[in-house]
Design an enzyme around this catalytic site. Structure first.
Site, PDB file in Angstrom:
ATOM      1  CG  HIS A 127      -0.123  -6.590   4.879  1.00 33.64           C
ATOM      2  ND1 HIS A 127      -0.367  -6.181   6.163  1.00 33.64           N
ATOM      3  CD2 HIS A 127       0.354  -5.508   4.228  1.00 33.64           C
ATOM      4  CE1 HIS A 127      -0.036  -4.890   6.273  1.00 33.64           C
ATOM      5  NE2 HIS A 127       0.391  -4.457   5.105  1.00 33.64           N
ATOM      6  CB  CYS A 173       3.059   3.266  11.653  1.00 29.83           C
ATOM      7  SG  CYS A 173       1.484   3.517  10.877  1.00 29.83           S
ATOM      8  CD  GLN A 196      -7.074  -0.851   7.071  1.00 25.40           C
ATOM      9  OE1 GLN A 196      -7.846  -1.736   7.401  1.00 25.40           O
ATOM     10  NE2 GLN A 196      -5.840  -0.801   7.551  1.00 25.40           N
ATOM     11  N   GLY A 213       0.797  -1.213   0.000  1.00 28.99           N
ATOM     12  CA  GLY A 213       0.000   0.000   0.000  1.00 28.99           C
ATOM     13  C   GLY A 213       0.834   1.269   0.000  1.00 28.99           C
ATOM     14  CB  THR A 241      12.775  -9.770 -10.205  1.00 28.45           C
ATOM     15  OG1 THR A 241      13.938  -9.597 -11.005  1.00 28.45           O
ATOM     16  CG2 THR A 241      12.214 -11.173 -10.388  1.00 28.45           C
TER      17      THR A 241
HETATM   18  C1  LIG Z   1      -5.098   2.947   4.720  1.00 27.05           C
HETATM   19  C2  LIG Z   1      -3.740   2.362   4.550  1.00 27.05           C
HETATM   20  N1  LIG Z   1      -2.965   2.760   3.536  1.00 27.05           N
HETATM   21  C3  LIG Z   1      -1.738   2.242   3.342  1.00 27.05           C
HETATM   22  C4  LIG Z   1      -1.216   1.291   4.184  1.00 27.05           C
HETATM   23  C5  LIG Z   1       0.164   0.791   3.952  1.00 27.05           C
HETATM   24  O1  LIG Z   1       0.174  -0.470   3.359  1.00 27.05           O
HETATM   25  P1  LIG Z   1       1.497  -1.358   3.383  1.00 27.05           P
HETATM   26  O2  LIG Z   1       1.670  -1.814   4.769  1.00 27.05           O
HETATM   27  O3  LIG Z   1       1.182  -2.495   2.441  1.00 27.05           O
HETATM   28  O4  LIG Z   1       2.597  -0.521   2.875  1.00 27.05           O
HETATM   29  C6  LIG Z   1      -1.995   0.847   5.268  1.00 27.05           C
HETATM   30  C7  LIG Z   1      -1.530  -0.154   6.240  1.00 27.05           C
HETATM   31  O5  LIG Z   1      -0.500  -0.170   6.803  1.00 27.05           O
HETATM   32  C8  LIG Z   1      -3.281   1.394   5.449  1.00 27.05           C
HETATM   33  O6  LIG Z   1      -4.045   1.021   6.473  1.00 27.05           O
END
Ligand SMILES: Cc1ncc(COP(=O)(O)O)c(C=O)c1O
Ligand code: FES
Lengths: 394, 130
Positions: A202, A334, A180, A73, A238
């Site tokens: 994920h 995070c 999400q 994401g 790749t």
């Molecule tokens: C709304 C949203 N955007 C982006 C991300 C980032 O995705 P990723 O962990 O695959 O980089 C997340 C989750 O961490 C998310 O909840």
């Protein structure tokens, strides 16, 4: 004593479905070729890759050539936003909201440092973007509106149909971060006007480190990663074929309305149970009104619960839950390394104290009603215990 | 959640001296300017055999996080039975030695209790001198 885990942090990440892993493992040990190689091992991998692309494209009614695989994401968000900004010759104007994931928020901050113009649209107390402000902010040099579809902290599902119409009328590109909401809220690119969509694996019981960006035909992006010609020359490197195979399988398995019904039922039960306690508030859209706004659809992610408990600290609640085997989160995963209240909770008008007393519980398809019953026993007892040691309570 | 060491998490499960004292001899109130959480320390003062004033009883109440709860538990454990002069000198290092290091970002949370204890002792003295 072996404690049973109750995993209620599916907004952070999910358990990989064993069926997904099964599909993936073939591509590690048997079909391990590089999809760019011309020999049969390469072509075998290439075939799997293209099938996966097709099936993910289909899930949002897009063409396979409109799907770019990424590392997740965050990368998709970076590619969408910087990709549009850097494709222009001037320091153009870009718009987003006040409740974005860090991977959008900080991308905008970086663009601002580089001299681009940026605007952050306000949200109401349930987290819905102010559509009037949005329309007013779009100017001559605006090129992109980027809005989070389903909010990771408070579960607000934006009205992307209306925002899409505004963007079309004003002739600017529209990007959504659907990380999400993907497979939880239907997305049909033929029905809504959206040009770029960030997706990942994920959060839907697929592997970590895999995602995709939908790029509508004709939308010009500047690539961020230079190198080989993979992914329509938009993303060198790749391809993570096993991960992509797992991603496609996760999407297939998620495409099942009974999962959504199951999570919605558990969500409502948990919210009702917790709102029965004293001095609590639900953050994000209420659920009793949920059927009204978009007709038959919910306004809150089917798996999101975010609650503030007065007089106590979210981290302490999470700590005692963890001691009982229950995984939850405070703020977003995070940002739990910062003492500052979450920018999302602040944006919907919570005081720092209210924001600090909040926890997020996020469901997945593997959660059971028994688990919810147990949480409804354990959590109120934890709140009681913490309030007993709170100086704010007599 | 920030990573805490095992000792901290064990104490967090069963923190000591949490709660309030009715009609305390001294009350110290502090707030964490960064997160908005608050922490109060309540003391009862008695005398030891030498006739010195000691912390006879001590309790803490807080709205705070794991670092605030565990460090305040440790401060009360260290202070209980000590003379007021000894109790006033409890430092962050004493807490760290007993508990192991708390996460860097939690620095402000982990000094709340020792500050509140000093204030509680001051409060006791100023009441006594009235
Ligand atoms: C709304 C949203 N955007 C982006 C991300 C980032 O995705 P990723 O962990 O695959 O980089 C997340 C989750 O961490 C998310 O909840
Ligand atoms: S975060 Fe408020 S006391 Fe630690």
């Amino acid at each position: 004593m072996l404690m049973k885990t109750i995993y209620l942090d599916n907004g952070a990440t999910t358990k990989v479905d064993p069926k997904v892993l099964e599909k993936m493992s073939v591509y590690y040990t048997e079909k391990y070729g590089n999809a760019s190689s011309l020999h049969h091992k390469g072509q075998e991998a290439k075939m799997g890759l293209e099938e996966a692309r097709e099936s993910i494209a289909k899930s949002i009614n897009a063409k396979p050539s409109e799907i770019i695989f990424t590392s997740g994401g965050s990368e998709s968000n970076n590619l969408a936003i910087k990709g549009v900004a850097f494709s222009k010759n001037n320091r153009v104007h870009l718009i987003t909201s006040e409740i974005e994931h860090h991977s959008v928020e900080r991308t905008f901050e970086e663009l601002k440092r580089q001299g681009y113009e940026t605007s952050f649209i306000k949200v109401d107390k349930e987290g819905f973007v102010d559509l009037v402000q949005l329309e007013n902010e779009i100017k001559e040099n605006t090129v992109l509106v980027s809005i989070i579809h389903g909010n990771n902290e408070i579960g607000t599902i934006q009205d992307i149909e209306t925002i899409g119409k505004i963007c079309k009328k004003k002739k600017v590109l529209f990007h959504i971060d659907a990380v999400q909401s993907f497979t939880k809220v239907p997305i049909d690119v033929k029905k809504i006007n959206v040009d770029l969509i960030s997706l990942n694996a994920h959060k839907i019981h697929g592997p970590k480190g895999v995602g995709a960006l939908y790029v509508r035909d004709g939308v010009k992006l500047k690539k961020l990663n230079d190198g080989g010609d993979q992914e329509y020359r938009l993303r060198a490197g790749t391809e993570n074929v096993p991960g992509i195979i797992g991603f496609a399988e996760a999407v297939k398995l998620a495409n099942n309305s009974s999962n959504i019904k199951h999570m919605t039922k558990l969500r409502n039960k948990l919210i009702d149970g917790l709102l029965a306690l004293e001095d609590v508030r639900l953050n994000g859209p209420s659920i009793d009104e949920s059927k009204k706004l978009f007709g038959k659809d919910d306004r809150r992610l089917c798996n999101n619960i975010n609650i503030s408990f007065k007089y106590v600290e979210g981290e302490s609640i999470g700590g005692y839950m963890d001691a009982k085997g229950i995984c939850s989160s405070t703020g977003s995963a995070c940002s739990s390394k910062s003492l500052k209240p979450s920018h999302v909770l602040t944006a919907i008008g919570l005081t720092p104290e209210e924001a600090h007393g909040s926890i997020r519980l996020s469901l997945g398809k593997f959660n059971t009603e028994e688990e919810i019953d147990l949480v409804l026993e354990v959590l109120p007892a934890i709140i009681k215990k913490l309030r007993k040691i709170s100086p704010l309570i007599k | 959640m920030e990573a805490y060491n095992k000792k901290v998490l064990a104490l967090f499960k069963h923190p000591k001296n949490m709660g309030k004292i009715e009609n305390p001899d001294g009350l110290g109130k502090v707030g964490n300017a960064i997160c908005g959480d608050i922490l109060w320390v309540y003391i009862k003062v008695g005398k030891n055999k030498k006739g010195q004033e000691i912390i006879k009883d001590i309790k803490v109440s807080t709205t705070g996080c794991i670092a605030a709860i565990t460090s305040s538990s440790m401060v009360t454990q260290l202070a209980k039975g000590k003379t007021l002069e000894q109790a006033e000198k409890i430092t962050k290092e004493d807490v760290n030695n007993a508990l192991g290091k708390l996460p860097e970002i939690k620095f402000h949370c982990s000094i709340l209790a020792q500050d509140a204890l000093k204030k509680a002792i001051q409060d006791y003295r100023s009441k006594k001198n009235k």
